[in-house]
Design an enzyme around this catalytic site. Structure first.
Site, PDB file in Angstrom:
ATOM      1  N   LYS A 148      23.051  -8.955  27.735  1.00 27.54           N
ATOM      2  CA  LYS A 148      21.612  -8.692  27.559  1.00 27.54           C
ATOM      3  C   LYS A 148      20.975  -9.897  26.886  1.00 27.54           C
ATOM      4  CE  LYS A 148      18.897  -6.971  24.479  1.00 27.54           C
ATOM      5  NZ  LYS A 148      17.669  -7.767  24.640  1.00 27.54           N
TER       6      LYS A 148
ATOM      7  N   GLY B 272      23.017 -12.972  16.602  1.00 34.68           N
ATOM      8  CA  GLY B 272      21.635 -12.660  16.222  1.00 34.68           C
ATOM      9  C   GLY B 272      21.541 -12.523  14.721  1.00 34.68           C
ATOM     10  N   SER B 273      20.560 -11.791  14.280  1.00 35.25           N
ATOM     11  CA  SER B 273      20.309 -11.713  12.840  1.00 35.25           C
ATOM     12  C   SER B 273      21.317 -10.792  12.141  1.00 35.25           C
ATOM     13  CB  SER B 273      18.896 -11.196  12.591  1.00 35.25           C
ATOM     14  OG  SER B 273      18.766  -9.895  13.109  1.00 35.25           O
TER      15      SER B 273
ATOM     16  N   THR C 136      20.256  -7.060  12.417  1.00 35.04           N
ATOM     17  CA  THR C 136      20.643  -6.389  13.667  1.00 35.04           C
ATOM     18  C   THR C 136      22.159  -6.216  13.714  1.00 35.04           C
ATOM     19  OG1 THR C 136      18.746  -7.416  14.740  1.00 35.04           O
ATOM     20  CG2 THR C 136      20.396  -6.447  16.181  1.00 35.04           C
ATOM     21  N   GLY C 137      22.884  -7.183  13.185  1.00 32.50           N
ATOM     22  CA  GLY C 137      24.346  -7.088  13.155  1.00 32.50           C
ATOM     23  C   GLY C 137      24.818  -5.827  12.442  1.00 32.50           C
TER      24      GLY C 137
ATOM     25  N   GLU D 133      28.247 -12.900  15.237  1.00 30.46           N
ATOM     26  CA  GLU D 133      27.841 -14.250  14.770  1.00 30.46           C
ATOM     27  C   GLU D 133      26.398 -14.108  14.308  1.00 30.46           C
ATOM     28  OE1 GLU D 133      29.572 -17.064  14.581  1.00 30.46           O
ATOM     29  OE2 GLU D 133      31.257 -16.883  15.978  1.00 30.46           O
TER      30      GLU D 133
ATOM     31  N   CYS E 156      21.614 -21.356  14.018  1.00 34.13           N
ATOM     32  CA  CYS E 156      22.263 -20.627  12.928  1.00 34.13           C
ATOM     33  C   CYS E 156      22.900 -21.592  11.931  1.00 34.13           C
ATOM     34  CB  CYS E 156      23.292 -19.659  13.481  1.00 34.13           C
ATOM     35  SG  CYS E 156      24.455 -20.450  14.598  1.00 34.13           S
TER      36      CYS E 156
ATOM     37  N   GLU F  68      17.009 -17.383   4.948  1.00 30.86           N
ATOM     38  CA  GLU F  68      17.098 -18.254   6.124  1.00 30.86           C
ATOM     39  C   GLU F  68      15.732 -18.379   6.798  1.00 30.86           C
ATOM     40  OE1 GLU F  68      18.890 -16.511   9.623  1.00 30.86           O
ATOM     41  OE2 GLU F  68      19.844 -18.401  10.140  1.00 30.86           O
TER      42      GLU F  68
HETATM   43  P1  NAD Z   1      17.849 -10.454  16.642  1.00 25.22           P
HETATM   44  O1  NAD Z   1      18.959  -9.894  15.867  1.00 25.22           O
HETATM   45  O2  NAD Z   1      16.486  -9.972  16.377  1.00 25.22           O
HETATM   46  O3  NAD Z   1      18.068 -10.216  18.205  1.00 25.22           O
HETATM   47  C1  NAD Z   1      19.218 -10.676  18.893  1.00 25.22           C
HETATM   48  C2  NAD Z   1      19.435  -9.838  20.145  1.00 25.22           C
HETATM   49  O4  NAD Z   1      19.762  -8.500  19.777  1.00 25.22           O
HETATM   50  C3  NAD Z   1      18.240  -9.741  21.092  1.00 25.22           C
HETATM   51  O5  NAD Z   1      18.713  -9.762  22.424  1.00 25.22           O
HETATM   52  C4  NAD Z   1      17.664  -8.364  20.744  1.00 25.22           C
HETATM   53  O6  NAD Z   1      16.909  -7.783  21.794  1.00 25.22           O
HETATM   54  C5  NAD Z   1      18.927  -7.576  20.470  1.00 25.22           C
HETATM   55  N1  NAD Z   1      18.748  -6.416  19.597  1.00 25.22           N
HETATM   56  C6  NAD Z   1      17.841  -6.238  18.602  1.00 25.22           C
HETATM   57  N2  NAD Z   1      18.065  -5.076  17.958  1.00 25.22           N
HETATM   58  C7  NAD Z   1      19.154  -4.508  18.539  1.00 25.22           C
HETATM   59  C8  NAD Z   1      19.909  -3.333  18.293  1.00 25.22           C
HETATM   60  N3  NAD Z   1      19.590  -2.492  17.299  1.00 25.22           N
HETATM   61  N4  NAD Z   1      20.974  -3.075  19.069  1.00 25.22           N
HETATM   62  C9  NAD Z   1      21.332  -3.925  20.055  1.00 25.22           C
HETATM   63  N5  NAD Z   1      20.664  -5.065  20.350  1.00 25.22           N
HETATM   64  C10 NAD Z   1      19.584  -5.368  19.588  1.00 25.22           C
HETATM   65  O7  NAD Z   1      17.992 -12.019  16.420  1.00 25.22           O
HETATM   66  P2  NAD Z   1      17.015 -13.180  16.899  1.00 25.22           P
HETATM   67  O8  NAD Z   1      15.790 -13.138  16.072  1.00 25.22           O
HETATM   68  O9  NAD Z   1      16.898 -13.127  18.402  1.00 25.22           O
HETATM   69  O10 NAD Z   1      17.887 -14.491  16.549  1.00 25.22           O
HETATM   70  C11 NAD Z   1      17.785 -15.188  15.345  1.00 25.22           C
HETATM   71  C12 NAD Z   1      18.969 -14.903  14.443  1.00 25.22           C
HETATM   72  O11 NAD Z   1      20.192 -15.179  15.134  1.00 25.22           O
HETATM   73  C13 NAD Z   1      19.016 -15.782  13.200  1.00 25.22           C
HETATM   74  O12 NAD Z   1      19.302 -15.003  12.056  1.00 25.22           O
HETATM   75  C14 NAD Z   1      20.196 -16.740  13.451  1.00 25.22           C
HETATM   76  O13 NAD Z   1      20.799 -17.258  12.302  1.00 25.22           O
HETATM   77  C15 NAD Z   1      21.084 -15.897  14.267  1.00 25.22           C
HETATM   78  N6  NAD Z   1      21.992 -16.725  15.057  1.00 25.22           N
HETATM   79  C16 NAD Z   1      23.317 -16.760  14.713  1.00 25.22           C
HETATM   80  C17 NAD Z   1      24.206 -17.583  15.409  1.00 25.22           C
HETATM   81  C18 NAD Z   1      25.660 -17.621  15.052  1.00 25.22           C
HETATM   82  O14 NAD Z   1      26.456 -18.116  15.853  1.00 25.22           O
HETATM   83  N7  NAD Z   1      26.072 -17.120  13.900  1.00 25.22           N
HETATM   84  C19 NAD Z   1      23.739 -18.350  16.464  1.00 25.22           C
HETATM   85  C20 NAD Z   1      22.384 -18.297  16.791  1.00 25.22           C
HETATM   86  C21 NAD Z   1      21.508 -17.469  16.083  1.00 25.22           C
END
Ligand code: NAD
Length: 467
Positions: free
Chosen positions: A166, A217-218, A221-222, A239, A273, A369
């Protein structure tokens, strides 16, 4: 036209979501907003396909990845142009991301997992095998849409899993095009690519037939995803966010390191990230480093990513643009802005590259961050103390140590609590090197052999020779 890939065919979905250019703030395309029924169809297709793919021989998996790599390479210019369209980033950064995706496809195409013999004596033979898990849900953020999809797809398929990706709602275009390009190269259902909002992700990670979630992602959300994984005890790779510290030791040469420090803090406008997010500089070099960094920031050109001379593009989406401005407001109160600090009077989510000095730990800009082009430079006087300050963060993704004495820097590197510590560089990614997340930056690692094993379950086969 951007469609989804479900069960080997293009799928349009019932409704569509707009994709907004961060440069013009205009709608540039629309993509399907995958419904719960679309998710169910994709997971069912992946589950059916797994029945065959799990037993496929490595040469077949390798051939699929090699074919994907060839098609990505042949269409690299188009994919990079789409990345520019949806992120506004400089074309060189987009080309770098396509190149990184190719490296991951090529690296994993060459990997195999064989049985490991643990014991082989007169009484028994014990083998350790790593078996595929089933259907993998790969959830991707907006900052590196193609790379962060491919670095999940490649090891997951190579280990014998099937995948439902996704993409992020604000950057679905390159991933959708990738899906269309590779559709005929993969058996139907082995790889499915969905676009959609957060609700699509929620349904996917809660699906009982998903065996593993690979999420970037964040951290917020993780945590939700970890909870959603609990009812069926899904495997997880997370991640998440980072707040990488870079520590400049007293013997570093400010003029020599400033361009690299700047590059590793502001790459992709800070939306990575693992770029430098807190720069700790020894007292003796503090003014020199601040001046050098401000001079570089002041000379940077901002603009539309199509221009090859461009250095920095916009923040990718409006929500993030608003968030970064809150960090700027905090910096104005708690520090001294010595370069940038403004939002240019033009359309688009542009923020000048901003350097903030005379700011301390305990402020929003240092402790959280920003994920944007704002860098705090923090003074320190004692190396042990600065290591403790770097480690005080709940995050533990990357860090770096900068010095003319590589051995001294490597010793300090060993004291830092993060998945990766670089010396005299930062954010150097390589498909053969695991990229582990510690503390609240995540669980597990992508990349390298660890990144392949993360898509497997260990099985031991214990054979008695007594009969
Ligand atoms: P986000 O967590 O808002 O969204 C990431 C993805 O998750 C999107 O596709 C979103 O639609 C989906 N999503 C959102 N809520 C969800 C849920 N409850 N269940 C399932 N899927 C859901 O993150 P973002 O704003 O898109 O990305 C930025 C963040 O990602 C920053 O915090 C950054 O540090 C982190 N990031 C981490 C790495 C790493 O490798 N550690 C790499 C890149 C970005």
């Amino acid at each position: 036209m951007f469609d989804m890939l479900i069960d080997g065919g293009a799928a349009g979905g019932e409704s569509r979501i707009p994709v907004i250019s961060p440069v013009t703030e205009q709608v540039v395309a629309e993509v399907p907003d995958a419904s719960a029924a679309d998710v169910d169809r994709a997971v069912a297709a992946a589950r059916r396909a797994w029945a065959g793919w799990r037993y496929s021989a490595y040469p077949q998996r390798r051939d699929v990845l090699v074919a994907m790599s060839r098609v990505v390479a042949e269409n690299a210019a188009e994919l990079a142009a789409l990345l520019v369209m949806e992120t506004g980033r400089p074309i060189a950064v987009a080309q770098f991301e396509v190149g990184l995706a190719l490296q991951f496809l090529d690296y994993y195409a060459a990997q195999q997992i064989g049985p490991e013999v643990l014991i082989d004596d007169d009484a028994r033979r014990v083998e350790l095998r790593r078996l595929p898990l089933g259907v993998v849900a790969a959830i991707v953020p907006w900052n590196a849409p193609l790379y962060l999809a491919v670095n999940k797809i490649a090891p997951a398929l190579m280990a014998g899993n099937t995948v439902v990706v996704k993409s992020a709602p604000s950057t679905p275009l390159t991933t959708a095009r990738f899906g269309a390009l590779v559709a005929d190269l993969v058996p139907a259902g082995v790889l499915n690519i969905l676009s959609g909002g957060n609700a699509t992700g929620v349904h996917l990670v809660g699906h009982t037939d998903v065996a593993k979630i690979a999420f970037t992602g964040s951290s917020q959300t993780g945590r939700q995803i970890m909870a959603a994984a609990a009812p069926t005890l899904k495997r997880l790779t997370l991640e998440l966010g980072g707040n990488d510290a870079a520590i400049v030791l007293p013997d570093a040469d400010p003029a020599a390191i400033a361009p690299a420090l700047f590059g590793f803090a502001f790459f992709n406008s800070g939306q990575v990230c693992a770029v430098i997010k807190r720069l700790y500089v020894h007292d003796s070099l503090y003014d020199a480093v601040c001046e050098a960094m401000a001079a570089i920031a002041g000379a940077v050109t901002l603009g539309d990513g199509g221009d090859p001379a461009l250095q920095l593009g916009p923040v990718q989406n409006k929500a993030q643009f608003d968030k970064v401005q809150a960090f700027l407001a905090d910096a104005r109160v708690h520090g001294r802005i010595i370069a940038g600090g403004n939002v240019p009077d033009r359309p688009g989510y542009f923020i000048e590259p901003t350097i903030v000095r005379d700011i301390t730990d305990g402020t929003m800009l240092v402790d959280e961050e920003p994920f944007g082009p704002v860098l705090p430079i923090i003074r320190y006087s004692d190396v042990d103390e600065v290591v403790a300050r770097a480690n005080r963060s709940p995050y533990g993704l990357g860090a770096s140590v900068w010095s003319s004495d590589v051995e001294a820097a490597t010793r300090v590197a060993g004291l830092i609590e993060s998945g990766t510590v670089w010396v005299n560089q930062h954010c150097a990614l390589d498909p053969a090197v695991p990229f582990p997340a510690t503390k609240q930056s995540g669980i597990g690692a992508e990349g390298g052999r660890e990144g392949l094993y993360a898509y497997t379950a260990v099985q031991t086969v214990n054979i008695s020779k007594g009969q």
